[in-house]
Design an enzyme around this catalytic site. Sequence first.
Site, PDB file in Angstrom:
ATOM      1  N   GLU B 129       0.701  -1.269  -0.154  1.00 33.46           N
ATOM      2  CA  GLU B 129       0.069  -0.071   0.067  1.00 33.46           C
ATOM      3  C   GLU B 129       0.877   1.355   0.080  1.00 33.46           C
ATOM      4  O   GLU B 129       0.496   2.211  -0.664  1.00 33.46           O
ATOM      5  CB  GLU B 129      -0.927  -0.011   1.208  1.00 33.46           C
ATOM      6  CG  GLU B 129      -1.795   1.251   1.225  1.00 33.46           C
ATOM      7  CD  GLU B 129      -2.802   1.221   0.307  1.00 33.46           C
ATOM      8  OE1 GLU B 129      -2.750   2.034  -0.830  1.00 33.46           O
ATOM      9  OE2 GLU B 129      -3.985   0.631   0.509  1.00 33.46           O
ATOM     10  N   VAL B 132       2.474   3.641  -3.449  1.00 34.99           N
ATOM     11  CA  VAL B 132       1.688   4.589  -4.155  1.00 34.99           C
ATOM     12  C   VAL B 132       0.867   5.666  -3.412  1.00 34.99           C
ATOM     13  O   VAL B 132       0.043   5.276  -2.405  1.00 34.99           O
ATOM     14  CB  VAL B 132       0.575   3.862  -5.100  1.00 34.99           C
ATOM     15  CG1 VAL B 132      -0.037   5.215  -5.827  1.00 34.99           C
ATOM     16  CG2 VAL B 132       1.267   2.996  -6.232  1.00 34.99           C
ATOM     17  N   ILE B 136      -2.299   7.521   1.587  1.00 37.24           N
ATOM     18  CA  ILE B 136      -3.612   7.432   1.262  1.00 37.24           C
ATOM     19  C   ILE B 136      -3.951   6.076   1.034  1.00 37.24           C
ATOM     20  O   ILE B 136      -3.245   5.197   0.204  1.00 37.24           O
ATOM     21  CB  ILE B 136      -3.627   8.315  -0.024  1.00 37.24           C
ATOM     22  CG1 ILE B 136      -3.636   9.596   0.089  1.00 37.24           C
ATOM     23  CG2 ILE B 136      -5.151   8.098  -0.607  1.00 37.24           C
ATOM     24  CD1 ILE B 136      -3.271  10.375  -0.857  1.00 37.24           C
ATOM     25  N   GLY B 187      12.580  21.502   1.023  1.00 34.85           N
ATOM     26  CA  GLY B 187      12.711  20.227   1.326  1.00 34.85           C
ATOM     27  C   GLY B 187      11.886  19.484   0.625  1.00 34.85           C
ATOM     28  O   GLY B 187      11.703  18.193   0.752  1.00 34.85           O
ATOM     29  N   GLU B 190      14.403  17.288  -3.842  1.00 28.71           N
ATOM     30  CA  GLU B 190      15.645  16.923  -3.755  1.00 28.71           C
ATOM     31  C   GLU B 190      16.710  17.598  -4.595  1.00 28.71           C
ATOM     32  O   GLU B 190      16.510  18.327  -5.575  1.00 28.71           O
ATOM     33  CB  GLU B 190      16.019  15.294  -4.058  1.00 28.71           C
ATOM     34  CG  GLU B 190      14.940  14.653  -3.341  1.00 28.71           C
ATOM     35  CD  GLU B 190      15.244  13.108  -3.232  1.00 28.71           C
ATOM     36  OE1 GLU B 190      16.532  12.591  -3.154  1.00 28.71           O
ATOM     37  OE2 GLU B 190      14.479  12.183  -2.708  1.00 28.71           O
ATOM     38  N   ASP B 201       9.099   8.590 -10.955  1.00 35.67           N
ATOM     39  CA  ASP B 201       8.443   8.504  -9.712  1.00 35.67           C
ATOM     40  C   ASP B 201       6.986   8.293 -10.059  1.00 35.67           C
ATOM     41  O   ASP B 201       6.332   7.135  -9.624  1.00 35.67           O
ATOM     42  CB  ASP B 201       8.593   9.572  -8.738  1.00 35.67           C
ATOM     43  CG  ASP B 201       7.900   9.228  -7.476  1.00 35.67           C
ATOM     44  OD1 ASP B 201       8.295   8.368  -6.474  1.00 35.67           O
ATOM     45  OD2 ASP B 201       6.742   9.783  -7.215  1.00 35.67           O
ATOM     46  N   LYS B 205       4.271   4.718 -10.141  1.00 35.72           N
ATOM     47  CA  LYS B 205       2.988   4.559  -9.440  1.00 35.72           C
ATOM     48  C   LYS B 205       1.758   4.281 -10.435  1.00 35.72           C
ATOM     49  O   LYS B 205       1.087   3.468 -10.370  1.00 35.72           O
ATOM     50  CB  LYS B 205       2.857   5.902  -8.790  1.00 35.72           C
ATOM     51  CG  LYS B 205       3.739   5.785  -7.607  1.00 35.72           C
ATOM     52  CD  LYS B 205       3.794   7.175  -6.980  1.00 35.72           C
ATOM     53  CE  LYS B 205       4.817   7.278  -5.746  1.00 35.72           C
ATOM     54  NZ  LYS B 205       4.902   8.928  -5.377  1.00 35.72           N
TER      55      LYS B 205
END
Lengths: 432, 432
Positions: B129, B132, B136, B187, B190, B201, B205
Amino acid sequence: MRPLKVAVLGCGSVGSQVVRLLTEQAGDLAARVGAPVELAGVAVRRLDAPREVDVPQALLTTDALALARRDDVDVVVEVIGGIEPARSLILAALESGASVVTANKALLAEDGATLFEAAEKAGRDLYYEAAVAGAIPILRPLRESLAGDRVTKVMGIVNGTTNYILDKMDTHGSGFDEALAEAQELGYAEADPTADVEGFDAAAKAAILASLAFHSRVTANDVHREGISDVTAADVASAKAMGSVVKLLAIAELRAVPGGDEAVSARVHPVMIPRSHPLASVREAFNAVFVESEAAGELMFYGRGAGGAPTASAVLGDLVTVARNRIQDTTGAGESAYADRQVLPMGETITRYHVSLDVADKAGVLAAVATAFAEHDVSIQTVRQEGRDADAQLVVVSHQATDAQLAATVEVLRGMDIVRDVTSVMRVEGEL
Amino acid sequence: MRPLKVAVLGCGSVGSQVVRLLTEQAGDLAARVGAPVELAGVAVRRLDAPREVDVPQALLTTDALALARRDDVDVVVEVIGGIEPARSLILAALESGASVVTANKALLAEDGATLFEAAEKAGRDLYYEAAVAGAIPILRPLRESLAGDRVTKVMGIVNGTTNYILDKMDTHGSGFDEALAEAQELGYAEADPTADVEGFDAAAKAAILASLAFHSRVTANDVHREGISDVTAADVASAKAMGSVVKLLAIAELRAVPGGDEAVSARVHPVMIPRSHPLASVREAFNAVFVESEAAGELMFYGRGAGGAPTASAVLGDLVTVARNRIQDTTGAGESAYADRQVLPMGETITRYHVSLDVADKAGVLAAVATAFAEHDVSIQTVRQEGRDADAQLVVVSHQATDAQLAATVEVLRGMDIVRDVTSVMRVEGEL
């Protein structure tokens, strides 16, 4: 693999959609369950009633109890609603060895414990995702996804009728009666709208949400309930002036109580929330549930809270899980009430008030009003003075205090000579 | 009941929060699992590195493989990330009889099949879980709550960094570089922001979401990927002028293809969506996933998509389920890829374009541009002509067409004499 047999009790707007999906999605369901899923029978009140879906005559029966008890039935879906005969049918199904999927919020909120104990004793599943917020997956996330976290608050728009009415009052400036009439015309409200507008429906859902979130038994009777029939156009206008909106919220909250313990506050009432809050933008008859959890932070779940097909979607999701469990000869997690927390009376619940007053425009009014708050140990966050002379208005937003302190303060204000009228009293959530 | 032993591989921002929650919530976890949950060991790179959480020295080890293989370990939590050694460690854990909980999106999107097959063979659970949208709950709803429904589309804001950058560009009118610098300072991004801003990324997902939603194997390589580094202040301004906002969306969609079949479109790219769309109001670094399903209708899941504690919340939720399954000697549903749908190339994906052009202000410009669209069989929904003389602008929103047709149209426009500049090209979702 032998087929799993499903009995559906009730063939109204939800039941007929359950039957439709069972038929149309048969191939996918078989692949997802790991065995064919077969409709064993459908219990109806009258065999010849018109229906939204074609059911083979041979599958129809008026004897719901016999169907629930049939020993070849693996899963019973109860979508009749109400307390009886639904309770007896569910208990009979569990005793006969079937797992049960139900959408019955009223029954779960009134007497869930009896059902959970019967399921536990029978070693069968009792699933009920469809009971709260229709198609929105909210019970499973609370039961499972957040099982390793500490949920501290759940706030939900869980009744589409009242959200529709309040949304119309907000967008069109209409009064309650007018907005209700419009909702009835469009089929969003029933001819007798009591269960919705007086918050009974939302209170049942609040009880279910509170029980799951806080691992305790909370019944509909434990839930403080106020509906929206007293919400006026003036309340809505007051909220608007504050950059807020009025919503009927089901709130379940964990509260520290003296002695280091934690108790549950469970309530349904109109609330003023800032427009920047995620719940504020939930329009029309949509539902949404906002969850605050220690590690996860803020979550929101949004979607259709009612209607045949959306509710059937939730029923079918449960059905797939329960059917898989039958094949594996196991069950999902049952009732979790180990925390056994007390439910706080409304008077002891910490909340905040927004109060609008028509006042006499003379020196000392603000001081007198401020004194009334101070005498009840309620501190004031903001006061706004508007208008002059006969139109002078005072808008007060309090800091947190118990509901009893706040209610007592309002009582005193109502009795003051310089207060001509208390035009709006509304609880507040979020930072106004 | 004997305690369930948990090994945690990795003790960075997520791992340390997993360890903290395992310790702090031990009582609740035991009640919810049905047995005590015990930390068996934590694999770290360096024993003496500073950590966000106190771990007893005796539990620390630098030998992750030995820990993953320990035969007294029931559940291995992998929060190292990346392809190797994570893959070898997960495979070793499954072979040794442990169930696995991981947050590793990159590995699942690249080589999920290998992991799922190993879990299946071992008769153990592999839950993910946290891979992704962080905290949530979205994978469990797709896997379970919607298992009886037909999901047709998933659109997610699943990368907080890019949402933060686009939100700043929208609210402050800043350019990409400026917004990125601000995100880095705070922050949210990166030092090397490639994985986020170029959509890697989000693509991982998207692959995971598409696989679950459509019961097919979709890998990161199957996902068409465009990042946001080419999104300009002009694009954002163009969107604003249309009452829209630019978001980087991961989209997984079911599409009819000739022959009556259905294929999957999986893609990540910037999209213009109307401000009235529920995804448009997702601000800052929040995530949200919007799901369209045949019976349930529209659903949205909103919350924190990253960060140690939110991600750990998702890991712990899986851990409770997996631990319960161990006690019952069962497993949850494994990989579901029975539908085995093809993935459409981007060129064959049906979409819509919004195109802004700087044009010469003379008679016949609109006709020439319209002809370019018509020659590619793309019909136009709206054209807006703005400014005059040197400032003349044409804004075109197309109807649906294949991405190849639309891209070819834009190529032709770029080559036209009367088009001084194509200032913005953006795909569109929702009704503008």
